[in-house]
Design an enzyme around this catalytic site. Structure first.
Site, mmCIF file in Angstrom:
data_model
loop_
_atom_site.group_PDB
_atom_site.id
_atom_site.type_symbol
_atom_site.label_atom_id
_atom_site.label_comp_id
_atom_site.label_asym_id
_atom_site.label_seq_id
_atom_site.Cartn_x
_atom_site.Cartn_y
_atom_site.Cartn_z
ATOM 1 N N ASN A 23 3.529 42.172 52.638
ATOM 2 C CA ASN A 23 4.664 42.274 53.556
ATOM 3 C C ASN A 23 4.641 43.546 54.400
ATOM 4 O O ASN A 23 5.361 43.638 55.395
ATOM 5 C CB ASN A 23 5.986 42.083 52.805
ATOM 6 N N ARG A 122 16.957 29.893 57.047
ATOM 7 C CA ARG A 122 16.438 31.260 57.234
ATOM 8 C C ARG A 122 16.713 31.688 58.673
ATOM 9 O O ARG A 122 15.821 31.612 59.532
ATOM 10 C CB ARG A 122 14.942 31.328 56.891
HETATM 11 N N1 EPU Z 1 19.378 36.780 57.149
HETATM 12 C C1 EPU Z 1 20.340 36.414 58.067
HETATM 13 N N2 EPU Z 1 20.080 36.612 59.394
HETATM 14 C C2 EPU Z 1 18.922 37.147 59.845
HETATM 15 C C3 EPU Z 1 17.944 37.529 58.908
HETATM 16 C C4 EPU Z 1 18.195 37.328 57.566
HETATM 17 O O1 EPU Z 1 21.407 35.922 57.690
HETATM 18 O O2 EPU Z 1 18.768 37.307 61.068
HETATM 19 C C5 EPU Z 1 19.630 36.604 55.696
HETATM 20 C C6 EPU Z 1 18.650 35.629 55.052
HETATM 21 O O3 EPU Z 1 19.092 34.291 55.198
HETATM 22 C C7 EPU Z 1 18.632 36.121 53.616
HETATM 23 C C8 EPU Z 1 18.819 37.644 53.759
HETATM 24 O O4 EPU Z 1 19.365 37.845 55.056
HETATM 25 O O5 EPU Z 1 19.712 35.583 52.927
HETATM 26 C C9 EPU Z 1 17.564 38.470 53.624
HETATM 27 O O6 EPU Z 1 16.552 37.990 54.524
HETATM 28 P P1 EPU Z 1 15.413 38.948 55.128
HETATM 29 O O7 EPU Z 1 15.543 38.940 56.602
HETATM 30 O O8 EPU Z 1 15.470 40.256 54.414
HETATM 31 O O9 EPU Z 1 14.100 38.184 54.709
HETATM 32 P P2 EPU Z 1 12.769 38.004 55.560
HETATM 33 O O10 EPU Z 1 12.528 39.196 56.397
HETATM 34 O O11 EPU Z 1 12.755 36.674 56.201
HETATM 35 C C10 EPU Z 1 11.232 39.185 53.820
HETATM 36 C C11 EPU Z 1 9.984 38.849 53.055
HETATM 37 C C12 EPU Z 1 10.309 37.832 51.976
HETATM 38 C C13 EPU Z 1 11.400 38.391 51.061
HETATM 39 C C14 EPU Z 1 12.607 38.847 51.875
HETATM 40 C C15 EPU Z 1 13.644 39.569 51.038
HETATM 41 C C16 EPU Z 1 8.278 39.155 54.708
HETATM 42 C C17 EPU Z 1 7.282 38.539 55.611
HETATM 43 N N3 EPU Z 1 9.009 38.320 53.983
HETATM 44 O O12 EPU Z 1 11.688 37.970 54.393
HETATM 45 O O13 EPU Z 1 9.110 37.708 51.217
HETATM 46 O O14 EPU Z 1 11.813 37.406 50.141
HETATM 47 O O15 EPU Z 1 12.190 39.749 52.916
HETATM 48 O O16 EPU Z 1 13.097 40.673 50.409
HETATM 49 O O17 EPU Z 1 8.378 40.355 54.614
HETATM 50 C C18 EPU Z 1 7.464 36.622 49.936
HETATM 51 O O18 EPU Z 1 6.722 37.590 50.122
HETATM 52 O O19 EPU Z 1 7.226 35.724 49.100
HETATM 53 C C19 EPU Z 1 8.698 36.512 50.721
HETATM 54 C C20 EPU Z 1 9.351 35.376 50.858
#
Ligand code: EPU
Length: 428
Positions: A23, A122
């Site tokens: 990540n 998401r």
């Molecule tokens: N969320 C919103 N609005 C947004 C963005 C996020 O409501 O605009 C919500 C999501 O629905 C969720 C929470 O905020 O409930 C956290 O989401 P986040 O944006 O932090 O997740 P992400 O950036 O899509 C990254 C990792 C994931 C990991 C999450 C949480 C990467 C590429 N992915 O996802 O990693 O689960 O942060 O730590 O960095 C994995 O590696 O297996 C993986 C899924």
């Protein structure tokens, strides 16, 4: 198509070296677009998400030159496209980082909506809110997310939810914007700090990464750099959980123990003996795990990306444990698969009640997403009999050399082709 075949019931013993953090890598590779000169990235994990991002960079006009297995030189000087196609974007979440990086480089970006693991809805509303606050006009047209700006200007953004992706994307767009950008309620994960360190090594001016308030003073130019990515805390946690679940003794090397604190705390609570060294951690277990409750939270809480793996451990623990998922709406899709192997787990919304059983038994199962797949591998290592796991392309997105690494720890695990009867019939 391939599957894993795992002969279970053997304690893991030996040493495993952890790769660079997925990540962090998936944020740093798009960030190279912001540089005016070539960059050398070291400690890149050899995983399919990284390969997809390198191909995407090439499709935009960057030159990618592998130096060795874990090091690549990327020259972004001739990048001329601002479009990331559906074909490139749909397999992974991190493709959304091209929005921030291309806006930051060219003031325009058109990127297909990101894919990635299925945890329910998401959204990217917080990313969009950040780009708009910086002065970009965002739109959704013909199935693409588009952004354009005359110029990006620093601003204050309060994130409604703590989002890793939104924090990273806003940093990417803001790093060359004019003036000061302040992100409040920012995510604090180690990969956010790693991205900030990478950008600062190119001449950016970012302070506060790793805290809830990140301040980015825009600069006009970023120069080339040589940068080594941090170790992967989730890959490390996965091998540590596997060592405990199988009653083994494993030295996990090339790690940053501070990034593993919340995971170590839970492994100690279930009864493991964990010793921390400067850049490694030894994990030993000689009895059945004890129950414990786990709640996933943004960093520094227990990582959601370790939730399925710890669930396997608790599935064979003494007593009843409760897991509460505090990040995603729907991250228990793997439970049906674990149940096929004899686990006793009841899911109610964002909570799973796990009644430990003495052992799991082999069954044909699927990797429903990346970490769920890692959990099925651990379950296969624990179970009696031979477990077969299909849909392992999810696992290959995030675990480098997983068969070789587990085999070196004494596991019986093979990658074999899946016989596709319908394809064979078509060829006949
Ligand atoms: N969320 C919103 N609005 C947004 C963005 C996020 O409501 O605009 C919500 C999501 O629905 C969720 C929470 O905020 O409930 C956290 O989401 P986040 O944006 O932090 O997740 P992400 O950036 O899509 C990254 C990792 C994931 C990991 C999450 C949480 C990467 C590429 N992915 O996802 O990693 O689960 O942060 O730590 O960095 C994995 O590696 O297996 C993986 C899924």
């Amino acid at each position: 198509m391939e599957k894993f075949v795992i002969g279970g019931g053997r304690p893991l013993r030996g040493e495993v070296r952890i790769s660079g953090a997925k990540n962090a890598a998936v944020a740093i590779l798009p960030a190279v677009l912001l540089s005016d000169e070539p960059c050398v990235i070291e400690n890149l994990p050899g995983i399919s998400d990284v390969h997809t991002l390198l191909r995407t960079l090439e499709s935009l006009g960057a030159q990618v030159r592998p130096i060795n297995k874990t090091t690549v030189e990327i020259d972004p000087r001739h990048v001329n496209s601002f479009v990331v196609s559906k074909q490139m974007a749909e397999g992974m979440r991190a493709s959304s980082y091209f929005l921030g990086a291309l806006l930051g480089r060219m003031n325009k970006a058109r990127v297909a909506p990101p894919g990635g693991c299925d945890f329910g809805v998401r959204p990217i509303d917080q990313h969009i809110k950040g780009f708009e606050a910086l002065g970009a006009k965002m739109s959704f047209e013909n199935g693409m997310v588009s952004g354009r700006a005359q110029r990006l200007s620093g601003c204050s953004i309060y994130l409604d939810v703590v989002s890793v992706g939104a924090t990273i994307n806003i940093m990417l767009a803001a790093v060359k914007a004019s003036g000061l950008t302040v992100i409040e309620n920012a995510a604090r994960e180690p990969h956010i700090v790693d991205l900030a360190n990478f950008l600062n090594s190119m001449g950016a001016d970012i302070m506060g990464a790793g805290t809830g308030v990140i301040k980015i003073r825009g600069v006009q130019h970023l120069h080339g750099t040589n940068y080594s990515i941090i170790p992967d805390q989730i890959e490390a946690g996965t091998y540590m959980a596997a060592a405990v679940a199988t009653g083994g003794d494993v030295l996990v090397t090339n790690v940053t123990p501070k990034h593993l604190e919340s995971i170590i705390a839970k492994l100690v609570e279930v009864g493991a003996d964990v010793t921390e060294y400067d850049e490694s951690v030894r994990v030993r277990m000689d009895h059945r795990p004890k129950k414990c409750n786990v709640k996933t939270m943004p960093h520094p809480g227990f990582p959601t990306d370790m939730q399925p793996q710890i669930a396997v451990l608790l599935a064979v623990a003494e007593g009843t444990s409760i897991i509460t998922e505090g990040v995603w709406d729907s991250r228990f899709r793997y439970v049906d698969q674990l149940t096929l192997m004899g686990a006793d787990i009841q899911v109610d919304g964002k909570m799973a009640v796990i009644t430990g059983v003495k052992t799991l038994h082999a069954a044909p199962v699927r990797a429903v997403d990346l970490r769920a797949g890692a959990a099925m591998v651990i379950a296969g290592l624990v179970a009696t009999g031979t477990t077969e796991i299909e849909d392992i392309d999810h696992i290959d997105r995030g675990y480098e050399d997983i068969v070789e690494k587990f085999s070196a720890l004494g596991a019986k695990i093979k990658r074999v082709p899946v016989f596709d009867a319908s394809a064979a019939l078509k060829q006949a």
